[in-house]
Design a protein around this motif. Structure first.
Motif, PDB file in Angstrom:
ATOM      1  N   THR A   1       9.787  -4.193  10.094  1.00  0.00           N
ATOM      2  CA  THR A   1       9.470  -2.909   9.738  1.00  0.00           C
ATOM      3  C   THR A   1      10.620  -1.985  10.087  1.00  0.00           C
TER       4      THR A   1
ATOM      5  N   THR B   1      13.727  -2.105   8.024  1.00  0.00           N
ATOM      6  CA  THR B   1      13.609  -1.400   6.719  1.00  0.00           C
ATOM      7  C   THR B   1      13.797   0.073   6.703  1.00  0.00           C
ATOM      8  N   PHE B   2      13.192   0.776   7.569  1.00  0.00           N
ATOM      9  CA  PHE B   2      13.440   2.137   8.039  1.00  0.00           C
ATOM     10  C   PHE B   2      14.506   2.633   8.090  1.00  0.00           C
TER      11      PHE B   2
ATOM     12  N   THR C   1      17.456   1.104   7.482  1.00  0.00           N
ATOM     13  CA  THR C   1      18.107   0.966   6.430  1.00  0.00           C
ATOM     14  C   THR C   1      18.055   2.264   5.201  1.00  0.00           C
ATOM     15  N   ILE C   2      16.661   2.495   5.219  1.00  0.00           N
ATOM     16  CA  ILE C   2      16.631   3.860   4.379  1.00  0.00           C
ATOM     17  C   ILE C   2      17.123   5.137   5.026  1.00  0.00           C
TER      18      ILE C   2
ATOM     19  N   ARG D   1      20.861   4.863   4.262  1.00  0.00           N
ATOM     20  CA  ARG D   1      21.291   5.221   3.003  1.00  0.00           C
ATOM     21  C   ARG D   1      21.020   6.814   2.661  1.00  0.00           C
TER      22      ARG D   1
ATOM     23  N   ALA E   1      24.154   8.585   4.082  1.00  0.00           N
ATOM     24  CA  ALA E   1      25.182   8.432   3.198  1.00  0.00           C
ATOM     25  C   ALA E   1      25.097   9.420   2.200  1.00  0.00           C
ATOM     26  N   ALA E   2      24.055   9.370   1.543  1.00  0.00           N
ATOM     27  CA  ALA E   2      23.866  10.341   0.383  1.00  0.00           C
ATOM     28  C   ALA E   2      23.857  11.723   0.730  1.00  0.00           C
TER      29      ALA E   2
ATOM     30  N   PHE F   1       8.535  -4.310   1.374  1.00  0.00           N
ATOM     31  CA  PHE F   1       9.898  -3.581   2.214  1.00  0.00           C
ATOM     32  C   PHE F   1      11.050  -3.832   1.264  1.00  0.00           C
TER      33      PHE F   1
ATOM     34  N   LEU G   1      13.345  -0.847  -0.538  1.00  0.00           N
ATOM     35  CA  LEU G   1      14.788  -0.589  -0.258  1.00  0.00           C
ATOM     36  C   LEU G   1      15.611  -0.663  -1.740  1.00  0.00           C
TER      37      LEU G   1
ATOM     38  N   LEU H   1      19.548   6.271  -4.630  1.00  0.00           N
ATOM     39  CA  LEU H   1      20.597   6.988  -3.898  1.00  0.00           C
ATOM     40  C   LEU H   1      22.109   6.657  -4.042  1.00  0.00           C
TER      41      LEU H   1
ATOM     42  N   ARG I   1      24.580   9.129  -5.763  1.00  0.00           N
ATOM     43  CA  ARG I   1      25.015  10.032  -4.914  1.00  0.00           C
ATOM     44  C   ARG I   1      26.125   9.748  -3.931  1.00  0.00           C
ATOM     45  N   ILE I   2      25.720   8.494  -3.496  1.00  0.00           N
ATOM     46  CA  ILE I   2      26.877   7.961  -2.331  1.00  0.00           C
ATOM     47  C   ILE I   2      28.020   7.851  -2.819  1.00  0.00           C
TER      48      ILE I   2
ATOM     49  N   ASN J   1      29.972  10.906  -3.308  1.00  0.00           N
ATOM     50  CA  ASN J   1      30.413  11.200  -2.154  1.00  0.00           C
ATOM     51  C   ASN J   1      31.629  10.855  -1.641  1.00  0.00           C
TER      52      ASN J   1
END
Lengths: 205, 224
Positions: A78, A81-82, A84-85, A88, A91-92, B25, B29, B36, B39-40, B43
């Motif tokens: 868990t 996963t969060f 990694t979100i 990202r 990074a965006a 999950f 992901l 995204l 967008r990345i 950038n």
């Protein structure tokens, strides 16, 4: 379960009485690594808060399904996963910040603070309690990072949030923004917090 | 009945929650990545475009140009060399005279892939600069390869001999000081630069020659 703290108690405890950095000495890797300026400290604190809140809520929702010998696997899954979100999304939307923090964002996965809260609180208590625990601990963590970063950035560069606050003539204490400065500041602030705490306890008793 | 309890006790069955969560999950992901990624990447491209003038001209001149309101003309192309495809950016001044080339190159570092921009001058004789676009080297040691102070060493190095990393003070023309405590990361960066030079030197030389020939033919009468 009568002896478990309530949601409000959990929230308050996280901020100072059980502050993750100053009282539990957890999550010290980012505490030492990214506190040489306020911007990265705040970004790190927000990322940790996001991950901690999401992980606590998810774990609390599935707490009755957890098997004791498989719980750590599920916590890690868990949290990863969060993280990694969060990585990202940074990074965006905050590309420069994400580059500056580099591997420290992915390293939130191994931040003991989060797995500790999942184990101590979220896997035993209701969603509301778990969420308020996460928020309290996040505020505590954020305050700790911010206090260290404030000392280091002001003394090290004369700036606060990249704005000059000390006179330009201030001889920047470069050591404060380097790794030794992190240890010095953490040690001194830790001593100060314990000193104050002791004084308070002494007065009460 | 016995079969059922055997199934219930099997490892796979006990791990149903782990398997289910992995699936959920994993899918979330994947959707985050799909949402995204554009967008990345935008950038990254934006950063590359912003860094190119500094890599090819040096940060002082690039700054001066920017304040004067001028900009380099950047034209991306793909060049194949030694089995790999390089992204090459041809840069030119307003009057279309060549300013130099910038090449995006990458290879394995100590921890993960290192991605660099390597600048070549207009004569394809010297390196004009190196910039690290992406790296995940050890915090505190290897990640010092991104510091300007270290990267400035590459500026002005001749392409004629490969660069060598040394741990003691660099003295010769082709020697590069290692980041202390991070010899491998330093070697990786230098290795990428050397490889890029080896692969592309001749190709860029040909390109430059073609351009100056074309320019001579066009403006031949005037300038002789």
């Amino acid at each position: 379960m009568a002896d478990q703290p309530t949601a409000l108690e959990r929230f308050v405890q996280g901020i100072l009485p059980e502050n993750p950095v100053y009282r539990q000495l957890l999550g010290l890797c980012p505490t030492l690594a990214v506190t040489n300026n306020m911007v990265s400290a705040v970004t790190m604190a927000c990322s940790v808060a996001f991950v901690l809140l999401c992980a606590n809520v998810v774990i609390s929702l599935i707490r009755n399904l957890l098997k004791p010998h498989l719980r750590i696997v599920i916590f890690t899954l868990t949290i990863a996963t969060f993280v990694t979100i969060a990585d990202r999304v940074l990074a965006a939307y905050l590309y420069q910040m994400s580059k500056a923090l580099g591997p420290y964002i992915p390293l939130i996965i191994v931040n003991c603070l989060i797995i500790c809260r999942c184990e101590v609180c979220a896997s035993r208590q209701s969603v509301v309690t778990a969420a308020s625990d996460a928020i309290g601990q996040s505020i505590g963590f954020g305050l700790a990072l911010a206090s260290i970063a404030a000392v280091r950035e002001i003394l090290g560069t004369g700036m606060f949030f990249n704005i000059q606050v000390l006179p330009v003539a201030w001889p920047d204490w470069v050591i404060m923004v380097l790794p030794p400065g992190a240890f010095l500041t953490l040690g001194l602030l830790l001593g100060l917090v314990n000193f104050v705490e002791q004084k308070r306890a002494g007065r009460k008793g | 009945m016995e079969k059922w309890s055997r199934l219930r006790n099997s490892n796979l069955f006990q791990a149903w929650l782990v398997l289910l969560l992995s699936l959920v999950f994993g899918m979330s992901l994947a959707s985050v990545e799909i949402a995204l990624k554009p967008r990345i990447q935008a950038n990254k491209i934006k950063e590359t475009m912003e860094k190119i003038p500094g890599v090819v001209l040096g940060s002082d001149r690039a700054q001066a140009m920017q304040t004067a309101g001028e900009a380099l003309d950047i034209e991306p192309m793909t060049v194949e060399a030694g089995g790999t495809f390089y992204r090459v950016y041809r840069t030119a001044f307003d009057d279309n005279t060549l300013a130099g080339f910038v090449v995006k190159a990458s290879a394995q570092g100590y921890a993960d892939k290192i991605e660099l921009l390597v600048g070549f001058d207009a004569h394809v004789k010297r390196i004009t600069g190196v910039f690290v676009l992406d790296q995940k080297e050890t915090p505190g040691l290897g990640n010092k390869i991104v510091e300007e102070q270290w990267l400035d060493q590459f500026e002005g190095r001749s392409l004629s001999s490969p660069l060598v990393v040394v741990k003691t003070r660099a003295e010769k023309d082709h020697e590069i000081d290692a980041v202390s405590g991070a010899t491998i990361s330093s070697r990786c960066v230098t290795g990428i630069v050397n490889q890029t030079v080896e692969d592309l030197r001749n190709k860029l030389m040909v390109k430059k020659q073609q351009e100056s020939n074309a320019a001579n033919e066009k403006g031949g009468n005037g300038h002789g």
